[in-house]
Scaffold this motif. Structure first.
Motif, PDB file in Angstrom:
ATOM      1  N   LYS A  94       0.972  -1.274  -0.039  1.00  0.00           N
ATOM      2  CA  LYS A  94      -0.086  -0.014  -0.172  1.00  0.00           C
ATOM      3  C   LYS A  94       0.841   1.249  -0.030  1.00  0.00           C
ATOM      4  O   LYS A  94       1.790   1.242   0.819  1.00  0.00           O
ATOM      5  CB  LYS A  94      -0.826  -0.164   1.261  1.00  0.00           C
ATOM      6  CG  LYS A  94      -1.665  -1.294   1.394  1.00  0.00           C
ATOM      7  CD  LYS A  94      -2.462  -1.352   2.736  1.00  0.00           C
ATOM      8  CE  LYS A  94      -3.401  -2.330   2.721  1.00  0.00           C
ATOM      9  NZ  LYS A  94      -4.221  -2.609   3.865  1.00  0.00           N
ATOM     10  N   TYR A 146      -4.552   6.635  -1.311  1.00  0.00           N
ATOM     11  CA  TYR A 146      -5.791   7.097  -0.473  1.00  0.00           C
ATOM     12  C   TYR A 146      -5.996   8.685  -0.555  1.00  0.00           C
ATOM     13  O   TYR A 146      -5.055   9.233  -1.153  1.00  0.00           O
ATOM     14  CB  TYR A 146      -4.779   6.961   0.933  1.00  0.00           C
ATOM     15  CG  TYR A 146      -4.827   5.517   1.407  1.00  0.00           C
ATOM     16  CD1 TYR A 146      -5.836   4.625   2.063  1.00  0.00           C
ATOM     17  CD2 TYR A 146      -3.759   4.683   0.872  1.00  0.00           C
ATOM     18  CE1 TYR A 146      -5.724   3.419   2.385  1.00  0.00           C
ATOM     19  CE2 TYR A 146      -3.709   3.129   1.126  1.00  0.00           C
ATOM     20  CZ  TYR A 146      -4.534   2.540   1.735  1.00  0.00           C
ATOM     21  OH  TYR A 146      -4.593   1.298   1.974  1.00  0.00           O
ATOM     22  N   TRP A 167      -4.019   6.616   4.784  1.00  0.00           N
ATOM     23  CA  TRP A 167      -3.138   5.593   4.556  1.00  0.00           C
ATOM     24  C   TRP A 167      -2.357   4.931   5.614  1.00  0.00           C
ATOM     25  O   TRP A 167      -2.526   3.565   5.928  1.00  0.00           O
ATOM     26  CB  TRP A 167      -1.642   6.183   3.422  1.00  0.00           C
ATOM     27  CG  TRP A 167      -0.701   5.365   3.367  1.00  0.00           C
ATOM     28  CD1 TRP A 167      -0.610   4.189   2.698  1.00  0.00           C
ATOM     29  CD2 TRP A 167       0.783   5.640   3.577  1.00  0.00           C
ATOM     30  NE1 TRP A 167       0.669   3.558   2.853  1.00  0.00           N
ATOM     31  CE2 TRP A 167       1.491   4.653   3.149  1.00  0.00           C
ATOM     32  CE3 TRP A 167       1.047   6.797   4.136  1.00  0.00           C
ATOM     33  CZ2 TRP A 167       2.997   4.431   3.252  1.00  0.00           C
ATOM     34  CZ3 TRP A 167       2.633   6.890   4.305  1.00  0.00           C
ATOM     35  CH2 TRP A 167       3.419   5.740   3.858  1.00  0.00           C
ATOM     36  N   ASP A 210      -4.692   2.659   7.708  1.00  0.00           N
ATOM     37  CA  ASP A 210      -4.909   1.334   7.055  1.00  0.00           C
ATOM     38  C   ASP A 210      -3.764   0.356   7.259  1.00  0.00           C
ATOM     39  O   ASP A 210      -3.867  -0.584   7.503  1.00  0.00           O
ATOM     40  CB  ASP A 210      -5.211   1.504   5.585  1.00  0.00           C
ATOM     41  CG  ASP A 210      -5.689   0.362   5.040  1.00  0.00           C
ATOM     42  OD1 ASP A 210      -6.489  -0.640   5.968  1.00  0.00           O
ATOM     43  OD2 ASP A 210      -5.341  -0.335   4.082  1.00  0.00           O
TER      44      ASP A 210
END
Length: 144
Positions: free
Chosen positions: A2, A7, A13, A16
């Motif tokens: 990620k 985001y 971000w 998460d």
């Protein structure tokens, strides 16, 4: 993996990536989460204090024996270094750390606390470097 550009914000971000995990955001990652530093576009590295290494390749873990030994706050189910802890971490490693993040964070702290660094607990071993950067931070957002 990620990355931040997936985001709407760096905070989303980071939430998460490390939310609800036994890790504490630190250094630049903490400053981004605390919104003391804007961060970078398409960022992928996340720095944390943790009890053990993470299997995620983009999470850089600074291993500690006890998370409670790190000055931190809990916000939105994320453990995050306090502003003092994050700034002290960067001051301690100022030769290799992100000076832009450090100075911007000091500046935002100063102006969000009515033109004062009071409340920021700078460790004795970091005081000299802090004093060297203080004026730069105060003038960071001046134009011209």
């Amino acid at each position: 993996m990620k990355i931040s550009s997936d985001y709407t914000s760096n905070r989303a971000w980071l939430r998460d990536v490390v939310g609800n995990q036994p890790m504490i955001l630190c250094s630049v990652s903490a400053l981004e989460f605390l919104q003391l530093f804007v961060g970078y576009f398409s960022e992928s590295k996340v720095e944390v204090y943790a009890l053990e290494a993470s299997p995620e390749e983009n999470i850089q873990c600074h291993i500690v024996e006890n998370l409670e030994a790190v000055e931190h706050i809990r916000f939105e189910n994320v453990l995050c270094s306090s502003p003092s802890q994050a700034i002290n971490d960067l001051l301690a490693d100022s030769e290799h750390g992100d000076k832009t993040a450090l100075v911007e964070a000091l500046s935002k702290y100063y102006y969000s606390h009515e033109g004062s660094f009071s409340g920021l607990n700078i460790k004795a071993e970091n005081r000299k470097r802090f004093e060297e950067l203080k004026e730069w931070a105060i003038n960071y957002f001046e134009v011209g």
